[in-house]
Design a protein around this motif. Sequence first.
Motif, PDB file in Angstrom:
ATOM      1  N   ARG A   1     -15.589  -6.610  31.222  1.00 36.99           N
ATOM      2  CA  ARG A   1     -16.274  -5.758  30.256  1.00 36.99           C
ATOM      3  C   ARG A   1     -16.662  -6.536  28.998  1.00 36.99           C
ATOM      4  N   MET A   2     -17.600  -5.947  28.236  1.00 32.34           N
ATOM      5  CA  MET A   2     -18.044  -6.581  26.998  1.00 32.34           C
ATOM      6  C   MET A   2     -16.908  -6.724  25.993  1.00 32.34           C
ATOM      7  N   GLU A   3     -15.921  -5.834  26.046  1.00 32.11           N
ATOM      8  CA  GLU A   3     -14.804  -5.935  25.105  1.00 32.11           C
ATOM      9  C   GLU A   3     -14.080  -7.269  25.246  1.00 32.11           C
ATOM     10  N   ARG A   4     -13.998  -7.785  26.459  1.00 32.40           N
ATOM     11  CA  ARG A   4     -13.351  -9.086  26.657  1.00 32.40           C
ATOM     12  C   ARG A   4     -14.176 -10.199  26.012  1.00 32.40           C
ATOM     13  N   ALA A   5     -15.492 -10.088  26.108  1.00 31.39           N
ATOM     14  CA  ALA A   5     -16.355 -11.085  25.470  1.00 31.39           C
ATOM     15  C   ALA A   5     -16.230 -11.008  23.949  1.00 31.39           C
ATOM     16  N   VAL A   6     -16.132  -9.787  23.420  1.00 34.96           N
ATOM     17  CA  VAL A   6     -15.949  -9.610  21.975  1.00 34.96           C
ATOM     18  C   VAL A   6     -14.621 -10.223  21.535  1.00 34.96           C
ATOM     19  N   ASP A   7     -13.556  -9.956  22.279  1.00 37.46           N
ATOM     20  CA  ASP A   7     -12.249 -10.545  21.955  1.00 37.46           C
ATOM     21  C   ASP A   7     -12.323 -12.074  21.957  1.00 37.46           C
ATOM     22  N   HIS A   8     -13.040 -12.604  22.919  1.00 38.88           N
ATOM     23  CA  HIS A   8     -13.186 -14.059  23.037  1.00 38.88           C
ATOM     24  C   HIS A   8     -13.858 -14.635  21.789  1.00 38.88           C
ATOM     25  N   MET A   9     -14.896 -13.962  21.303  1.00 32.39           N
ATOM     26  CA  MET A   9     -15.592 -14.436  20.105  1.00 32.39           C
ATOM     27  C   MET A   9     -14.698 -14.321  18.873  1.00 32.39           C
ATOM     28  N   VAL A  10     -13.985 -13.211  18.752  1.00 34.08           N
ATOM     29  CA  VAL A  10     -13.116 -13.014  17.587  1.00 34.08           C
ATOM     30  C   VAL A  10     -12.002 -14.056  17.569  1.00 34.08           C
ATOM     31  N   ASP A  11     -11.491 -14.434  18.744  1.00 31.31           N
ATOM     32  CA  ASP A  11     -10.483 -15.500  18.816  1.00 31.31           C
ATOM     33  C   ASP A  11     -11.000 -16.776  18.167  1.00 31.31           C
ATOM     34  N   GLU A  12     -12.251 -17.123  18.463  1.00 36.34           N
ATOM     35  CA  GLU A  12     -12.822 -18.359  17.929  1.00 36.34           C
ATOM     36  C   GLU A  12     -13.062 -18.256  16.426  1.00 36.34           C
ATOM     37  N   VAL A  13     -13.509 -17.089  15.964  1.00 39.73           N
ATOM     38  CA  VAL A  13     -13.684 -16.904  14.522  1.00 39.73           C
ATOM     39  C   VAL A  13     -12.345 -17.079  13.814  1.00 39.73           C
ATOM     40  N   GLN A  14     -11.312 -16.432  14.336  1.00 39.42           N
ATOM     41  CA  GLN A  14      -9.992 -16.510  13.712  1.00 39.42           C
ATOM     42  C   GLN A  14      -9.478 -17.948  13.675  1.00 39.42           C
ATOM     43  N   ARG A  15      -9.803 -18.714  14.684  1.00 43.00           N
ATOM     44  CA  ARG A  15      -9.306 -20.090  14.770  1.00 43.00           C
ATOM     45  C   ARG A  15      -9.948 -20.997  13.727  1.00 43.00           C
ATOM     46  N   THR A  16     -11.217 -20.750  13.375  1.00 43.33           N
ATOM     47  CA  THR A  16     -11.941 -21.709  12.532  1.00 43.33           C
ATOM     48  C   THR A  16     -12.488 -21.124  11.239  1.00 43.33           C
ATOM     49  N   TYR A  17     -12.269 -19.835  10.993  1.00 44.63           N
ATOM     50  CA  TYR A  17     -12.832 -19.184   9.805  1.00 44.63           C
ATOM     51  C   TYR A  17     -12.326 -19.843   8.534  1.00 44.63           C
ATOM     52  N   LYS A  18     -13.256 -20.079   7.600  1.00 45.40           N
ATOM     53  CA  LYS A  18     -12.917 -20.707   6.329  1.00 45.40           C
ATOM     54  C   LYS A  18     -12.633 -19.637   5.282  1.00 45.40           C
ATOM     55  N   SER A  19     -13.669 -18.999   4.812  1.00 42.56           N
ATOM     56  CA  SER A  19     -13.553 -17.941   3.810  1.00 42.56           C
ATOM     57  C   SER A  19     -14.938 -17.341   3.635  1.00 42.56           C
ATOM     58  N   GLY A  20     -15.032 -16.347   2.766  1.00 46.47           N
ATOM     59  CA  GLY A  20     -16.337 -15.777   2.455  1.00 46.47           C
ATOM     60  C   GLY A  20     -16.783 -14.737   3.461  1.00 46.47           C
ATOM     61  N   ILE A  21     -18.090 -14.511   3.482  1.00 43.86           N
ATOM     62  CA  ILE A  21     -18.624 -13.438   4.307  1.00 43.86           C
ATOM     63  C   ILE A  21     -18.685 -13.842   5.778  1.00 43.86           C
ATOM     64  N   VAL A  22     -18.687 -12.822   6.610  1.00 42.81           N
ATOM     65  CA  VAL A  22     -18.924 -12.965   8.041  1.00 42.81           C
ATOM     66  C   VAL A  22     -20.105 -12.054   8.354  1.00 42.81           C
ATOM     67  N   ALA A  23     -20.943 -12.447   9.281  1.00 41.75           N
ATOM     68  CA  ALA A  23     -22.080 -11.612   9.663  1.00 41.75           C
ATOM     69  C   ALA A  23     -21.913 -11.151  11.103  1.00 41.75           C
ATOM     70  N   VAL A  24     -22.222  -9.892  11.333  1.00 45.97           N
ATOM     71  CA  VAL A  24     -22.252  -9.329  12.683  1.00 45.97           C
ATOM     72  C   VAL A  24     -23.666  -8.834  12.929  1.00 45.97           C
ATOM     73  N   VAL A  25     -24.247  -9.245  14.041  1.00 47.80           N
ATOM     74  CA  VAL A  25     -25.617  -8.850  14.356  1.00 47.80           C
ATOM     75  C   VAL A  25     -25.652  -8.246  15.756  1.00 47.80           C
ATOM     76  N   GLU A  26     -26.355  -7.145  15.886  1.00 48.81           N
ATOM     77  CA  GLU A  26     -26.448  -6.441  17.167  1.00 48.81           C
ATOM     78  C   GLU A  26     -27.906  -6.308  17.577  1.00 48.81           C
ATOM     79  N   GLY A  27     -28.099  -6.060  18.890  1.00 50.96           N
ATOM     80  CA  GLY A  27     -29.420  -5.658  19.353  1.00 50.96           C
ATOM     81  C   GLY A  27     -29.626  -4.225  18.900  1.00 50.96           C
ATOM     82  N   ILE A  28     -29.336  -3.287  19.775  1.00 48.28           N
ATOM     83  CA  ILE A  28     -29.183  -1.882  19.376  1.00 48.28           C
ATOM     84  C   ILE A  28     -27.951  -1.395  20.127  1.00 48.28           C
ATOM     85  N   ALA A  29     -26.800  -1.735  19.581  1.00 47.82           N
ATOM     86  CA  ALA A  29     -25.527  -1.457  20.245  1.00 47.82           C
ATOM     87  C   ALA A  29     -24.473  -1.147  19.186  1.00 47.82           C
ATOM     88  N   PRO A  30     -24.581   0.015  18.528  1.00 46.46           N
ATOM     89  CA  PRO A  30     -23.641   0.327  17.446  1.00 46.46           C
ATOM     90  C   PRO A  30     -22.190   0.356  17.893  1.00 46.46           C
TER      91      PRO A  30
END
Length: 294
Positions: free
Chosen positions: A214-243
């Motif tokens: 499922r897409m939730e697993r792909a989302v978790d995978h991306m968040v894992d990478e953000v958490q591993r390397t995030y510095k500080s400041g803003i983060v951007a989330v961009v969608e097609g049309i998928a609220p």
Amino acid sequence: MDSFAIVCDSSHDLPPYISEKLRLTVVPYSINFGVDSSIDDGVMSPEEFAELLDRYEKGKGYPTTAAPAPSRFVEAFKANVKKGLSRILTVTVSGRLSKTYESAVQAADMVKEEYPDSEIEVVDSLSGSMAEGMLVLEAARVRDLGRPLHEAKRLLEEMRGRVRLLAALETTKYLVKSGRARSFQHMLSTALRIKPVITAREGAIALYSRVRGRMERAVDHMVDEVQRTYKSGIVAVVEGIAPDLREMIVHKLCQRLGINREQIVEAQMTSALLVHLGRRTVGVVWEEEEPQPS
């Protein structure tokens, strides 16, 4: 008066209210429906454009996108020069993904020949979407501090190597329709229920990973990478049309990074990206921690 003007192409994906606040001059892509019909990127709302895409998907003549011609950048540059803003910083999508950077450079040379006192710098973002948008945000911050054009260009060229982009696609069929992927790759992904996660690498789009399920697993995978390397400041989330996907990743980012929703820029993909990626796409952009000295 601003120390310099900021010009960018429409693939930056910053929300309209931010674009207006930052006083950007935006040069749009063209979206072509066959040989006789085209519209500028951004003319239609994402929802209206997605409905139009659905109609074309069921028939022939799936839309294509075209980079802005040099003349569109010339028009944008001259408009700023005539307002007294002869120093201009331009940020574009990666030159390996589009001819937009090349068009902007050509236009800059043409305008500087006509207006010898003008200074026009062009920065290749080496990426696109909100990764380009993050550079535009930084350009505006530096401009508003009154810093000179050459310093802003240098800072953006340093920053672009630290800005990361990951995007998960529910399907590859739109990449196939737009000629960006082969049909057998789509069939394989569909059969194995694989959700590709893509990234920008050295200015080109590359496969980052394949996530089964499922897409939730792909989302978790991306968040894992953000958490591993995030510095500080803003983060951007961009969608097609998928609220639903946007809400999912925003919630997980707030939990895992310990940030507030106000630190997340929430955006929708431009129509030109919808053509290639489709509605059910969600991505995240952030500035990673600088490498530690050895």
